[in-house]
Design a protein around this motif. Structure first.
Motif, PDB file in Angstrom:
ATOM      1  N   GLU A  80       0.760  -1.769  -0.245  1.00  8.72           N
ATOM      2  CA  GLU A  80       0.606   0.081   0.048  1.00  8.72           C
ATOM      3  C   GLU A  80       1.353   1.051   0.312  1.00  8.72           C
ATOM      4  O   GLU A  80       0.748   1.992  -0.355  1.00  8.72           O
ATOM      5  N   LYS A  81       1.737   1.023   0.425  1.00 11.11           N
ATOM      6  CA  LYS A  81       2.890   2.469   0.691  1.00 11.11           C
ATOM      7  C   LYS A  81       3.409   2.676  -0.521  1.00 11.11           C
ATOM      8  O   LYS A  81       3.824   3.417  -0.945  1.00 11.11           O
ATOM      9  N   ILE A  82       3.575   1.575  -1.221  1.00 14.72           N
ATOM     10  CA  ILE A  82       4.540   1.595  -2.469  1.00 14.72           C
ATOM     11  C   ILE A  82       3.627   2.037  -3.435  1.00 14.72           C
ATOM     12  O   ILE A  82       3.807   2.838  -4.239  1.00 14.72           O
ATOM     13  N   LYS A  83       2.735   2.005  -3.741  1.00 17.52           N
ATOM     14  CA  LYS A  83       0.854   2.132  -4.266  1.00 17.52           C
ATOM     15  C   LYS A  83       1.148   3.676  -4.253  1.00 17.52           C
ATOM     16  O   LYS A  83       0.774   4.460  -4.995  1.00 17.52           O
ATOM     17  N   ASP A  92       4.947  15.803  -3.176  1.00 24.05           N
ATOM     18  CA  ASP A  92       6.397  16.157  -3.047  1.00 24.05           C
ATOM     19  C   ASP A  92       7.338  15.312  -2.490  1.00 24.05           C
ATOM     20  O   ASP A  92       7.769  15.598  -3.545  1.00 24.05           O
ATOM     21  N   ILE A  93       6.579  14.265  -1.927  1.00 21.99           N
ATOM     22  CA  ILE A  93       7.530  13.195  -2.177  1.00 21.99           C
ATOM     23  C   ILE A  93       8.100  11.842  -3.091  1.00 21.99           C
ATOM     24  O   ILE A  93       8.605  11.574  -3.625  1.00 21.99           O
ATOM     25  N   THR A  94       5.612  12.291  -3.972  1.00 15.87           N
ATOM     26  CA  THR A  94       6.514  11.479  -5.248  1.00 15.87           C
ATOM     27  C   THR A  94       7.278  12.539  -6.023  1.00 15.87           C
ATOM     28  O   THR A  94       7.794  11.866  -6.977  1.00 15.87           O
ATOM     29  N   ARG A  95       7.405  13.450  -5.486  1.00  9.62           N
ATOM     30  CA  ARG A  95       7.980  14.761  -6.835  1.00  9.62           C
ATOM     31  C   ARG A  95       9.615  14.625  -6.744  1.00  9.62           C
ATOM     32  O   ARG A  95      10.321  14.200  -7.879  1.00  9.62           O
ATOM     33  N   LYS A  96       9.762  13.861  -5.513  1.00  9.44           N
ATOM     34  CA  LYS A  96      10.866  13.480  -5.358  1.00  9.44           C
ATOM     35  C   LYS A  96      11.654  12.465  -6.199  1.00  9.44           C
ATOM     36  O   LYS A  96      12.887  12.340  -6.928  1.00  9.44           O
ATOM     37  N   LEU A  97      11.047  11.358  -5.892  1.00 14.38           N
ATOM     38  CA  LEU A  97      11.390  10.137  -6.382  1.00 14.38           C
ATOM     39  C   LEU A  97      11.483   9.945  -7.945  1.00 14.38           C
ATOM     40  O   LEU A  97      12.476   9.946  -8.658  1.00 14.38           O
ATOM     41  N   TRP A 152      10.381   6.421   4.088  1.00 16.81           N
ATOM     42  CA  TRP A 152       8.916   5.631   4.251  1.00 16.81           C
ATOM     43  C   TRP A 152       8.454   6.019   5.025  1.00 16.81           C
ATOM     44  O   TRP A 152       7.204   5.545   5.401  1.00 16.81           O
ATOM     45  N   ASN A 153       8.595   6.413   6.435  1.00 12.80           N
ATOM     46  CA  ASN A 153       7.771   5.955   7.567  1.00 12.80           C
ATOM     47  C   ASN A 153       6.201   7.266   7.612  1.00 12.80           C
ATOM     48  O   ASN A 153       5.670   7.169   8.024  1.00 12.80           O
ATOM     49  N   SER A 154       7.164   7.900   6.417  1.00 16.83           N
ATOM     50  CA  SER A 154       5.981   9.205   6.657  1.00 16.83           C
ATOM     51  C   SER A 154       4.819   9.285   5.185  1.00 16.83           C
ATOM     52  O   SER A 154       4.097   9.389   5.160  1.00 16.83           O
ATOM     53  N   LEU A 155       5.144   8.111   4.693  1.00 20.25           N
ATOM     54  CA  LEU A 155       3.878   7.004   3.232  1.00 20.25           C
ATOM     55  C   LEU A 155       3.192   6.477   4.456  1.00 20.25           C
ATOM     56  O   LEU A 155       3.144   5.685   5.079  1.00 20.25           O
ATOM     57  N   PRO A 156       1.602   6.857   3.311  1.00 15.46           N
ATOM     58  CA  PRO A 156       0.789   6.242   4.341  1.00 15.46           C
ATOM     59  C   PRO A 156       0.442   5.280   3.796  1.00 15.46           C
ATOM     60  O   PRO A 156       0.175   4.733   3.195  1.00 15.46           O
ATOM     61  N   THR A 157      -0.863   4.833   4.421  1.00 14.21           N
ATOM     62  CA  THR A 157      -0.926   3.567   4.112  1.00 14.21           C
ATOM     63  C   THR A 157      -2.535   3.245   3.248  1.00 14.21           C
ATOM     64  O   THR A 157      -3.306   4.335   3.739  1.00 14.21           O
ATOM     65  N   ASP A 158      -3.263   2.454   2.956  1.00 14.74           N
ATOM     66  CA  ASP A 158      -4.612   3.018   3.260  1.00 14.74           C
ATOM     67  C   ASP A 158      -5.482   3.316   3.900  1.00 14.74           C
ATOM     68  O   ASP A 158      -6.542   4.105   4.002  1.00 14.74           O
ATOM     69  N   PRO A 159      -5.583   2.672   5.138  1.00 15.43           N
ATOM     70  CA  PRO A 159      -6.504   2.729   6.237  1.00 15.43           C
ATOM     71  C   PRO A 159      -5.879   4.203   6.941  1.00 15.43           C
ATOM     72  O   PRO A 159      -6.983   5.038   7.473  1.00 15.43           O
ATOM     73  N   GLN A 160      -4.663   4.727   7.054  1.00 16.23           N
ATOM     74  CA  GLN A 160      -4.464   5.893   7.171  1.00 16.23           C
ATOM     75  C   GLN A 160      -4.903   7.005   6.390  1.00 16.23           C
ATOM     76  O   GLN A 160      -5.152   8.336   7.072  1.00 16.23           O
ATOM     77  N   LEU A 161      -4.403   7.006   5.016  1.00 12.35           N
ATOM     78  CA  LEU A 161      -5.943   7.666   4.081  1.00 12.35           C
ATOM     79  C   LEU A 161      -6.859   8.164   4.446  1.00 12.35           C
ATOM     80  O   LEU A 161      -7.708   8.914   4.442  1.00 12.35           O
ATOM     81  N   LYS A 162      -7.619   6.622   5.108  1.00 15.39           N
ATOM     82  CA  LYS A 162      -9.177   7.041   5.157  1.00 15.39           C
ATOM     83  C   LYS A 162     -10.179   7.695   6.553  1.00 15.39           C
ATOM     84  O   LYS A 162     -10.522   8.835   6.756  1.00 15.39           O
TER      85      LYS A 162
END
Length: 178
Positions: A80-83, A92-97, A152-162
């Motif tokens: 989920e974090k990778i997705k 902002d994180i994806t832009r860096k990648l 990696w720790n700042s990336l949300p999972t789907d439940p965190q997004l909900k």
């Protein structure tokens, strides 16, 4: 195979990752693009459960199921974090990648394959045997200076997004009611 034969495998994979991130960015901005490398998979039907009468067998099955559930839960969080990283959930994180992939692609097109492989090997050796050892022995350093770990720790999972969207909606509703 042709790209691997001529030494263009790394640039090809980097370019495909850039292409996928670009398409995901357009999809996140509202474009309707239906392009996927991986086909859709339907959910399998659950087999009927059998009643076990022996308590030891039942406890053994329960223990194995709990271990499997914990492992699959961790794997689901990682996926989920990778997705969410690749779907521009946190731009902002994806832009860096995205920028790092472009830089790596350009460098892989310019530098000779052997030199690039040597540089990647030296970096991997330093990272895995020196830097990671220091971060594991001093967790406070890792929390402060290990950028991939922090990202990696700042990336949300789907439940965190909900939870975030529910909290935002409830705040908006309470502001409207006031």
């Amino acid at each position: 195979m042709n790209a691997a034969w001529h030494g263009w495998a790394i640039p090809m994979f980097l370019f495909l990752a850039i292409l996928r991130l670009s398409l995901n960015y357009l999809i996140a901005r509202g474009w309707r693009i239906q392009w996927s490398i991986v086909p859709e998979v339907s959910e399998p039907m659950e087999p009927p459960k059998e009643d076990l009468t022996v308590s030891e067998k039942f406890q053994l099955v329960l223990d194995v199921a709990q271990k499997a559930q914990n492992i699959f839960g961790k794997m689901a969080d990682v996926l989920e974090k990778i997705k969410n990283l690749f779907m521009w959930v946190q731009p902002d994180i994806t832009r860096k990648l995205y920028i790092c992939l472009w830089v790596a692609f350009i460098i892989s097109c310019v530098l000779p394959y052997k030199l690039m492989g040597f540089m990647m090997g030296v970096y991997a050796g330093i990272k895995f045997f020196i830097i990671d050892f220091m971060f594991k022995s001093c967790p406070k350093l890792r929390d402060k200076y290990d950028t991939p770990y922090i990202v990696w720790n700042s990336l949300p999972t789907d439940p965190q997004l909900k939870e975030r969207t529910n909290a935002t909606v409830s705040r908006r509703l309470s502001c409207i009611e006031k």
